[in-house]
Design a protein around this motif. Sequence first.
Motif, mmCIF file in Angstrom:
data_model
loop_
_atom_site.group_PDB
_atom_site.id
_atom_site.type_symbol
_atom_site.label_atom_id
_atom_site.label_comp_id
_atom_site.label_asym_id
_atom_site.label_seq_id
_atom_site.Cartn_x
_atom_site.Cartn_y
_atom_site.Cartn_z
ATOM 1 N N GLY A 185 59.901 41.756 30.574
ATOM 2 C CA GLY A 185 60.034 41.358 31.977
ATOM 3 C C GLY A 185 59.001 42.016 32.870
ATOM 4 N N ASP A 186 58.032 42.727 32.286
ATOM 5 C CA ASP A 186 57.047 43.467 33.061
ATOM 6 C C ASP A 186 55.701 42.747 33.086
ATOM 7 O OD1 ASP A 186 58.751 45.659 33.679
ATOM 8 O OD2 ASP A 186 58.454 46.413 31.635
ATOM 9 N N THR A 187 54.952 42.993 34.153
ATOM 10 C CA THR A 187 53.630 42.387 34.321
ATOM 11 C C THR A 187 52.610 43.476 34.614
ATOM 12 O OG1 THR A 187 54.549 40.322 35.183
ATOM 13 C CG2 THR A 187 52.242 40.778 35.670
ATOM 14 N N LEU A 188 51.443 43.363 33.970
ATOM 15 C CA LEU A 188 50.316 44.251 34.243
ATOM 16 C C LEU A 188 49.175 43.389 34.767
ATOM 17 C CD1 LEU A 188 49.007 47.115 33.936
ATOM 18 C CD2 LEU A 188 48.171 46.344 31.717
ATOM 19 N N TYR A 193 35.448 44.703 38.217
ATOM 20 C CA TYR A 193 34.262 44.560 39.062
ATOM 21 C C TYR A 193 33.138 45.324 38.369
ATOM 22 C CZ TYR A 193 31.203 44.333 43.131
ATOM 23 O OH TYR A 193 30.136 44.087 43.966
ATOM 24 N N VAL A 194 32.443 44.632 37.484
ATOM 25 C CA VAL A 194 31.389 45.199 36.650
ATOM 26 C C VAL A 194 31.977 46.352 35.831
ATOM 27 C CG1 VAL A 194 28.978 45.959 36.545
ATOM 28 C CG2 VAL A 194 29.740 44.547 38.454
ATOM 29 N N ASP A 195 31.701 47.617 36.184
ATOM 30 C CA ASP A 195 32.199 48.733 35.386
ATOM 31 C C ASP A 195 33.379 49.443 36.029
ATOM 32 O OD1 ASP A 195 30.734 49.768 37.443
ATOM 33 O OD2 ASP A 195 29.575 51.184 36.237
ATOM 34 N N ASP A 196 33.872 48.899 37.135
ATOM 35 C CA ASP A 196 35.073 49.443 37.775
ATOM 36 C C ASP A 196 36.255 48.525 37.490
ATOM 37 O OD1 ASP A 196 34.325 51.869 39.267
ATOM 38 O OD2 ASP A 196 32.960 50.527 40.319
ATOM 39 N N ILE A 197 37.381 49.121 37.144
ATOM 40 C CA ILE A 197 38.561 48.341 36.785
ATOM 41 C C ILE A 197 39.759 48.845 37.576
ATOM 42 C CG2 ILE A 197 40.143 47.703 34.914
ATOM 43 C CD1 ILE A 197 37.797 48.016 32.988
ATOM 44 N N ILE A 198 40.431 47.921 38.261
ATOM 45 C CA ILE A 198 41.674 48.215 38.970
ATOM 46 C C ILE A 198 42.819 47.644 38.134
ATOM 47 C CG2 ILE A 198 42.995 47.833 41.085
ATOM 48 C CD1 ILE A 198 40.371 47.293 42.525
ATOM 49 N N PHE A 199 43.880 48.407 37.977
ATOM 50 C CA PHE A 199 45.004 47.905 37.180
ATOM 51 C C PHE A 199 46.294 48.527 37.681
ATOM 52 C CE2 PHE A 199 43.517 51.776 35.310
ATOM 53 C CZ PHE A 199 44.609 52.417 34.738
ATOM 54 N N GLY A 200 47.399 47.820 37.442
ATOM 55 C CA GLY A 200 48.678 48.360 37.878
ATOM 56 C C GLY A 200 49.833 47.453 37.551
#
Length: 238
Positions: A185-188, A193-200
């Motif tokens: 039931g979870d979402t990631l 952005y090129v070599d920068d990664i946002i995640f959560g």
Amino acid sequence: MLLLLNPQDVSHALSDPNWVNAMHEELENFERNHVWDLVEPPPNCQPIGTKWVFKNKQGENGMVVRNKARLKEGIDYEETFAPIARLEAISILLAFAASKGFRLQQMDVKSAFLNGFIEEEVYVRQPPGFESARFPDRVYKLKKAIYGPKQAPRAWYARLKSFLLKSGFLMGSADKTLFLLSRGGDTLIVQIYVDDIIFGGLSHALVASFAEQMSREFEMSLMGQLQFFLGLQIKQGP
């Protein structure tokens, strides 16, 4: 100590031990990633020149967090031929994360372009200031992409996309830099952005598992909670 001023050229950089260390770090990344081989130039070889590019990476409040020395090929500096996240997409991501209560993290891929494979035969001259004393006339034959040529960001994006898709992510239909993973039931959510990664996401276990996966596959710098990105200052709260 991190320097605020970027060197004007390689001669200035070579006179400062801080920037010499940054250049050594770049070349050590090349060796560690098996980017090239020093070879005798083949007949009619016209090697591409290389150029050092110096840039300070800034964090929140404009403070310098990292000195970066990048070795680039002497052509195609501005061409990317790879999807780039738009600022509007980042703003939508922030709004979505806020509405869902996601905590966003940030990671930086060290020498991201060195992770992309190339198919063409490419020869480059030895980097200025770091020519081999024993083999000054030899050239480097590339096995992987380096910064500068149009195939470098394309090769890096292709490898990262392939890794994410094999890991079960779905790629956005409108935004090719947005990836979603559903597990139970979870979402990631992941934005690159090129070599920068946002995640959560809401699941701490899923977020931690992704960070561990990425660190095993690539050389990463985990920067913690997202605070500053593309000129945006982000404050995360309840």
